[in-house]
Every structure is written in structure tokens, then in C-alpha cells.
Scaffold this motif. Structure first.
Motif, PDB file in Angstrom:
ATOM      1  N   ASP A  79       6.209  13.933  16.130  1.00 18.09           N
ATOM      2  CA  ASP A  79       5.518  14.975  15.367  1.00 18.09           C
ATOM      3  C   ASP A  79       6.408  16.198  15.125  1.00 18.09           C
ATOM      4  N   TRP A  80       7.726  16.051  15.269  1.00 24.08           N
ATOM      5  CA  TRP A  80       8.625  17.174  15.058  1.00 24.08           C
ATOM      6  C   TRP A  80       8.970  17.375  13.585  1.00 24.08           C
ATOM      7  N   TYR A  81       8.710  16.382  12.773  1.00 22.61           N
ATOM      8  CA  TYR A  81       8.887  16.491  11.324  1.00 22.61           C
ATOM      9  C   TYR A  81       7.537  16.216  10.660  1.00 22.61           C
ATOM     10  N   VAL A  82       7.450  16.398   9.359  1.00 24.33           N
ATOM     11  CA  VAL A  82       6.177  16.305   8.637  1.00 24.33           C
ATOM     12  C   VAL A  82       6.019  14.889   8.089  1.00 24.33           C
ATOM     13  N   TRP A  83       5.075  14.147   8.658  1.00 27.93           N
ATOM     14  CA  TRP A  83       4.808  12.770   8.261  1.00 27.93           C
ATOM     15  C   TRP A  83       3.388  12.658   7.697  1.00 27.93           C
ATOM     16  N   PRO A 119      -4.008   4.943  -0.717  1.00 27.65           N
ATOM     17  CA  PRO A 119      -4.292   3.498  -0.687  1.00 27.65           C
ATOM     18  C   PRO A 119      -3.454   2.684  -1.668  1.00 27.65           C
ATOM     19  N   ASP A 120      -3.021   3.333  -2.755  1.00 22.91           N
ATOM     20  CA  ASP A 120      -2.205   2.593  -3.734  1.00 22.91           C
ATOM     21  C   ASP A 120      -0.708   2.720  -3.445  1.00 22.91           C
ATOM     22  N   GLY A 121      -0.359   3.290  -2.302  1.00 22.16           N
ATOM     23  CA  GLY A 121       1.041   3.385  -1.908  1.00 22.16           C
ATOM     24  C   GLY A 121       1.763   4.620  -2.384  1.00 22.16           C
ATOM     25  N   THR A 122       1.118   5.443  -3.189  1.00 23.67           N
ATOM     26  CA  THR A 122       1.768   6.646  -3.706  1.00 23.67           C
ATOM     27  C   THR A 122       1.790   7.740  -2.645  1.00 23.67           C
ATOM     28  N   PRO A 123       2.635   8.789  -2.844  1.00 25.63           N
ATOM     29  CA  PRO A 123       2.716   9.888  -1.884  1.00 25.63           C
ATOM     30  C   PRO A 123       1.371  10.595  -1.726  1.00 25.63           C
ATOM     31  N   PRO A 124       1.200  11.329  -0.630  1.00 24.12           N
ATOM     32  CA  PRO A 124      -0.106  11.923  -0.324  1.00 24.12           C
ATOM     33  C   PRO A 124      -0.536  13.044  -1.252  1.00 24.12           C
ATOM     34  N   ASN A 125       0.394  13.664  -1.978  1.00 17.90           N
ATOM     35  CA  ASN A 125       0.011  14.727  -2.915  1.00 17.90           C
ATOM     36  C   ASN A 125       1.091  14.881  -3.983  1.00 17.90           C
ATOM     37  N   ARG A 129      -1.709  22.184   6.209  1.00 14.14           N
ATOM     38  CA  ARG A 129      -2.090  21.047   7.054  1.00 14.14           C
ATOM     39  C   ARG A 129      -2.925  20.009   6.290  1.00 14.14           C
ATOM     40  N   LEU A 130      -3.707  20.466   5.309  1.00 13.98           N
ATOM     41  CA  LEU A 130      -4.577  19.559   4.565  1.00 13.98           C
ATOM     42  C   LEU A 130      -3.851  18.840   3.431  1.00 13.98           C
ATOM     43  N   LEU A 131      -2.602  19.213   3.202  1.00 15.70           N
ATOM     44  CA  LEU A 131      -1.778  18.570   2.172  1.00 15.70           C
ATOM     45  C   LEU A 131      -2.436  18.632   0.785  1.00 15.70           C
ATOM     46  N   ARG A 132      -3.014  19.785   0.464  1.00 19.52           N
ATOM     47  CA  ARG A 132      -3.659  19.936  -0.832  1.00 19.52           C
ATOM     48  C   ARG A 132      -2.628  20.004  -1.961  1.00 19.52           C
ATOM     49  N   ASP A 133      -3.024  19.530  -3.141  1.00 22.18           N
ATOM     50  CA  ASP A 133      -2.132  19.539  -4.299  1.00 22.18           C
ATOM     51  C   ASP A 133      -1.767  20.970  -4.692  1.00 22.18           C
ATOM     52  N   ASN A 134      -0.520  21.147  -5.138  1.00 26.25           N
ATOM     53  CA  ASN A 134      -0.136  22.407  -5.748  1.00 26.25           C
ATOM     54  C   ASN A 134      -0.760  22.539  -7.135  1.00 26.25           C
ATOM     55  N   ALA A 135      -0.909  23.779  -7.573  1.00 19.40           N
ATOM     56  CA  ALA A 135      -1.508  24.054  -8.878  1.00 19.40           C
ATOM     57  C   ALA A 135      -0.436  24.075  -9.968  1.00 19.40           C
ATOM     58  N   LEU A 155       1.370  26.706  -4.046  1.00 22.43           N
ATOM     59  CA  LEU A 155       0.383  27.350  -3.170  1.00 22.43           C
ATOM     60  C   LEU A 155       0.355  26.747  -1.769  1.00 22.43           C
ATOM     61  N   PHE A 156       0.684  25.468  -1.663  1.00 23.69           N
ATOM     62  CA  PHE A 156       0.440  24.770  -0.401  1.00 23.69           C
ATOM     63  C   PHE A 156       1.689  24.168   0.249  1.00 23.69           C
ATOM     64  N   SER A 157       2.754  23.991  -0.503  1.00 24.43           N
ATOM     65  CA  SER A 157       3.968  23.426   0.091  1.00 24.43           C
ATOM     66  C   SER A 157       4.827  24.489   0.774  1.00 24.43           C
ATOM     67  N   LYS A 158       4.481  25.769   0.596  1.00 23.27           N
ATOM     68  CA  LYS A 158       5.187  26.877   1.254  1.00 23.27           C
ATOM     69  C   LYS A 158       4.258  28.084   1.272  1.00 23.27           C
ATOM     70  N   ASN A 159       4.766  29.242   1.714  1.00 25.81           N
ATOM     71  CA  ASN A 159       4.021  30.515   1.673  1.00 25.81           C
ATOM     72  C   ASN A 159       2.737  30.505   2.497  1.00 25.81           C
ATOM     73  N   GLN A 160       2.705  29.767   3.585  1.00 22.53           N
ATOM     74  CA  GLN A 160       1.476  29.655   4.363  1.00 22.53           C
ATOM     75  C   GLN A 160       1.301  30.839   5.319  1.00 22.53           C
ATOM     76  N   PRO A 161       0.052  31.245   5.594  1.00 23.22           N
ATOM     77  CA  PRO A 161      -0.189  32.434   6.435  1.00 23.22           C
ATOM     78  C   PRO A 161       0.332  32.281   7.861  1.00 23.22           C
ATOM     79  N   GLU A 162       0.433  31.052   8.360  1.00 23.35           N
ATOM     80  CA  GLU A 162       0.947  30.856   9.719  1.00 23.35           C
ATOM     81  C   GLU A 162       2.392  31.338   9.866  1.00 23.35           C
ATOM     82  N   ASN A 163       3.075  31.492   8.743  1.00 19.74           N
ATOM     83  CA  ASN A 163       4.472  31.941   8.789  1.00 19.74           C
ATOM     84  C   ASN A 163       4.613  33.298   9.472  1.00 19.74           C
TER      85      ASN A 163
END
Length: 534
Positions: free
Chosen positions: A127-131, A136-142, A212-218, A238-246
Motif C-alpha cells: 500500500d506504499w503506492y497508489v493501486w 469490469p471492462d478492464g479499463t482504468p478506474p477513472n 481516495r474515491l478516485l472521482r473523475d476530473n472535470a 480537481l481530484f488527481s492533485k490539490n487535495q486538502p490532506e496536503n
């Protein structure tokens, strides 16, 4: 024992060194630490406060060192830890602080921890990297896209999952949601602090955490986005960077820095929508000391643009602190970018120096900037930058601004290396602007930088004073610094008159005529003056 200035970074000027291109001491065509050490007197004589070294860590060099495989050692192409220690000692002897590039948003896929992480879902480093699981169709998660092209997700057949990478597929992102990852990366920073470095430039500092929810970018709603060369620019990330936890992790970095005397951080904020806002957030309170963005690293060259960026920062973050730059290793050199607004290359180079070095905030200069250099024109087969190779020919990448430093106009490879071939070529336009040509010329760009840096260092208001902008029409940028100084710049290749009244003592000028009720400014003219009684 001398008292250390804990706030040395406030108003400081840092000189960025790109190690591969500064000075080659051993004739292999690649710059190295010994070469940098040999040239530190030149840097100190400019009058800067610190140097920033782009990455020197062990790396397979898929992204020229921004893909780290060992955070606590020096890549053999640059030297070794003993050579690094000698560089730091020499810099400190000359009164220079040493800042090193810390690339902790991602590692190389050759890092041993990534090898562990991808080996099994049950490994202690799993869990040290983002997996993420595939759809279901084999495509990336977002829909997240990589800076260097394609999806941000790379399939790994061992784990039968995708891993996340903001840049190359060989640069997997660390999972900052795992506290063990944070602890490890902070320990690598402590290693260098113990060796005497004075601070860190934090690469892609707003990329550390992902949603964490891997939501789509706009969709990117800015007008230029749909004609962008890079698909990633068509997204609002919006979701691949700039998160408040930073923010919490930046506070952990600051707590580490505060364990040591007189250390500093400067973060690189890469964002097309909210960079100034993030710069303010990241430098407010006990977080980063300074931050910079790409707001002044683009084509915009108007009074309104520069004024709006500076005013927006200090309005949004009155207790924050910016670091302004016009050039670095990631963008075309500013003299070339802004030549359409100039009648003369040297005049533009001097004006840019006068402007940048009178802004409120700290400043970063990029090697060769003080020579008035523009990008080297390269052919496709000369490129090394994966960004340029992918998006050629509409985007030619970053190699043009990374070619070797020109020291001697009459020597092979401009005195950078005795090798038959250097990692990137030195071409005639750059060689003609070598240090040897400008060193003894009182009117050279190089000697203007020396004069301007000396003025900034000797006048407290130019280093620490508040900035107050004057309401003047385009193309004139005008402002006061502190109580004593007024600065005026004509950002055009024509002549203008600025309606300014009062008595002034000009300190540095170019193409300027001062009258009782106005100041005439020729092409790229400027005035830095002391007000009467100042």
C-alpha cells in the motif's frame, strides 16, 4: 558564535543550477558536482544568496533525475556523497546557502520499495503506492491523464491492478494516505538536513495526495483548453492533485525543518486554475516558507498581468510568502518568450532583471538567465526530454532551455566540457553570449545582473519593503517599494510617457528621460529611483 538569520530566505535570491548542464569536470559530457564546486565563485560574485540544485539522486534518468531510485545517495553521473559534502562546504565558505530538489510525489519504478509493492498485494509495502482495481471492462478506474501523455494508470500483470502515475509510467506516485510513506519520505529529508543542506525545493508540491474515491476530473473550462497540445490540459484536475490532506503533510515538513537552524522550503505549485490560491494556502501558518507557480513563466507580458498576480497573492495570503521566477528548467527562457514585446534582446533581458529583482517576495534566477540566453533550437534527433519527444513538433519539450552553460566563447563546447560530444549540444547563438564575452563589458547583461543584485542587497526597501502599484495605463508597470523607491517599466517596443510628478534620484535606468511632470521611457525602458527625501 555568529547568530544565524532564521529568516534569510525572506527576500532572498536563489540561483538555480541544472547539474547536468553547469560544468563537466571529468570530460564525459555531463555536468557534475565537482564542476559546480569549481564554478561557485562565479555564482557568489553575482550577489545571490543561495543555490538550488536540480535532482542529483540516484536515478535511471528516464526524466533526467526526477525519477529517483535512491533518495539518500548521489547518482554516479554527478559524483558521490563526498563530492556533495565538498560542494556544501565550499558554498557555505562563500556565503551561499544550498537548496536541493526533493522529488517526493513519485519515485522511479526502479526504487526497491516499488519492486516490493508490485510483487504482491500482501507485501508489507503493498500500500506504499497508489493501486486500483480495473473497471469490469478492464479499463482504468477513472479519466485521470498523465502530464507526459496517455492515461495516468498503468496496468501491472503481477498484481492485476493499475498503478497511478502523474508523469511517466516509470514514475509511480507514492500513496501519501499511508502514514508510513510520509514517515519514510521525511526520513530521507532528514538525511540531507544532517549533511548540512539549507533547504529544499519541493517538486510538484500540490501533487502529493490523490482523491481516495478516485472521482473523475472535470473538463477544463478555460478558453485555451480545448486547443491544448496536451490532453491533460483539457482537464480541471480537481481530484488527481490539490487535495486538502496536503496541508497536514506540509505542516509535518515544517515541523521537521524547525528542528534545525535557518532552514527553508520552497514549493513548486503546478496548476492552471488555482495556483496563486494554493501558493497562499501552502505558505500561510506553519507550512512552507515560500512557494512559486507558473504564473510568470508563460507568454503574458503586460502590466496588468504582473500586477494582478502579485496583488492576488498578498491579498489572499497576507502572512504567506511568494518566490517569483521568470525562467526555470521546465519552460522556454523568458527572453525568448517575450521577444515580441522588445526591440532588442539585451534591453529586454536587462528590463526583466530590473523588474523581477524589485518585486516583493523572494526570487529565483535560472542559470544562463544572467547572460540573456534564449532557448537552443534543437532537432528531433537531439532531444532527450520525454515530454518533447511525445508532443513534437507542436511542443518541443524542455531540452531547449537545458543546454549547457556557456563559459568561454573561444573554447570547445563553450568551456562546459572537453568531451567530443555533450549530452545536449552547445550551439553558436548560446556560445556567442558566453561569460567570457560579457565579463568585462560594463554594458553587458551579466554586469547589469551584478549591479541589480548589488542594489537589491544594499537597499532594504528593495528586498523587504511593501509593494504598492501605481494606476498607470498599459504598457507601463509602476510601483513603489517601501517608503523610498519608485520603479517604472515600459513593457513594449515603443516609446511612452508616464505622468509622474515629484523629485527622484535615478539609481538604475534604461532608455529613460526624467522631466518635472513625466518620465519618458523608450523601448523596454525603465527607471529605478529613490524618491526625494528617501
Amino acid at each position: 558564535m555568529a547568530v544565524m538569520d532564521q529568516d534569510w530566505w525572506r527576500g532572498s535570491v536563489t540561483y538555480q543550477i541544472y547539474p547536468r548542464s553547469f560544468m563537466d569536470s571529468n570530460g564525459d559530457g555531463i555536468g557534475d558536482l565537482t564542476g559546480i564546486t569549481e564554478r561557485l565563485e562565479y555564482v557568489a560574485a553575482l550577489g545571490v544568496d543561495a543555490i538550488w540544485l536540480s535532482p542529483i539522486f540516484t536515478s535511471p534518468m528516464k526524466d533526467m533525475g526526477y525519477d529517483v531510485s535512491d533518495y539518500t545517495d548521489v547518482d554516479p553521473s554527478f559524483g558521490d556523497l563526498a563530492g556533495f559534502d565538498a560542494l556544501v562546504a565550499k558554498a557555505h565558505q562563500l556565503g551561499l546557502k544550498v537548496i536541493i530538489d526533493q522529488v517526493i510525489s513519485h519515485s522511479s519504478d526502479q526504487h526497491p520499495f516499488f519492486a516490493q509493492s508490485r510483487s504482491s498485494r500482501d507485501d508489507p509495502k503493498a500500500d506504499w503506492y497508489v493501486w486500483a482495481e480495473p473497471n469490469p471492462d478492464g479499463t482504468p478506474p477513472n479519466n485521470w491523464l498523465a502530464i507526459f501523455g496517455g492515461s495516468s494508470w498503468e496496468w501491472d500483470s503481477r498484481r492485476r491492478q493499475y498503478y497511478f502515475h502523474n508523469f511517466l509510467a516509470s514514475q509511480p506516485d507514492w500513496n501519501f494516505h499511508n502514514p508510513e510513506v510520509q514517515d519514510y519520505l521525511l526520513s530521507t529529508m532528514r538525511f540531507w538536513l544532517e549533511r548540512g543542506v539549507d533547504g529544499f525545493r519541493l517538486d510538484t508540491v500540490n501533487y502529493y495526495f490523490h482523491d481516495r474515491l478516485l472521482r473523475d476530473n472535470a473538463c477544463n473550462y478555460l478558453p485555451w483548453a480545448q486547443s491544448a497540445v496536451k490532453p491533460v490540459d483539457m482537464q480541471f484536475c480537481l481530484f488527481s492533485k490539490n487535495q486538502p490532506e496536503n496541508l497536514g503533510f506540509l505542516e509535518r515538513i515544517r515541523a521537521l525543518m524547525d528542528e534545525y537552524d535557518a532552514r527553508a522550503t520552497v514549493g513548486e505549485v503546478g496548476d492552471s486554475h488555482m495556483a496563486i490560491k494554493l501558493m497562499g494556502e501552502y505558505t500561510s501558518g506553519k507550512r512552507l516558507h515560500m512557494a512559486y507557480s507558473f504564473e510568470m513563466l508563460g507568454p503574458d507580458f503586460t502590466a496588468a498581468h504582473f500586477r494582478s498576480r502579485i496583488e492576488a497573492f498578498f491579498k489572499g495570503a497576507p502572512d504567506g510568502w511568494p518566490c517569483w521566477a521568470f525562467s526555470n528548467h521546465d519552460v522556454p527562457r523568458h527572453v525568448g518568450r517575450w521577444l515580441p514585446h522588445a526591440a532588442d534582446q539585451d534591453a529586454l533581458a536587462r528590463q526583466a532583471a530590473a523588474m523581477l529583482l524589485t518585486f516583493e517576495g523572494s526570487v529565483c534566477l535560472y542559470q544562463g538567465e544572467e547572460l540573456g540566453q534564449v532557448d537552443t533550437v534543437l532537432e528531433f534527433d537531439e532531444l532527450t526530454d520525454p515530454d518533447g519527444i511525445t508532443f513534437w513538433p507542436e511542443y518541443k519539450g524542455r531540452d531547449g532551455c537545458r543546454t549547457p552553460m556557456a563559459w568561454n566563447a573561444n573554447a570547445a563546447n563553450a568551456g562546459f566540457s572537453r568531451a567530443n560530444k555533450t549530452w545536449l549540444p552547445v550551439k553558436a547563438p548560446q556560445q556567442r553570449r558566453a561569460v567570457s564575452v560579457q565579463d568585462d563589458d560594463p554594458d553587458s547583461v551579466l554586469n547589469f545582473y551584478r549591479q541589480m543584485l548589488a542594489l537589491r542587497k544594499s537597499e532594504g526597501d528593495l528586498r523587504d519593503g511593501d509593494i504598492r502599484f501605481l494606476d498607470l495605463p498599459e504598457p507601463v508597470l509602476g510601483y513603489e517599494r517601501g517608503d523610498d523607491f519608485i520603479c517604472l517599466f515600459n513593457l513594449s517596443a515603443g516609446s511612452v510617457a508616464a505622468p509622474i510628478s515629484g523629485k527622484f534620484t535615478p539609481l538604475l535606468t534604461q532608455a529613460a528621460k526624467i522631466a518635472d511632470d513625466e518620465i519618458g521611457l523608450g523601448p523596454n525602458g525603465f527607471v529605478i529611483a529613490r524618491k526625494a527625501g528617501g
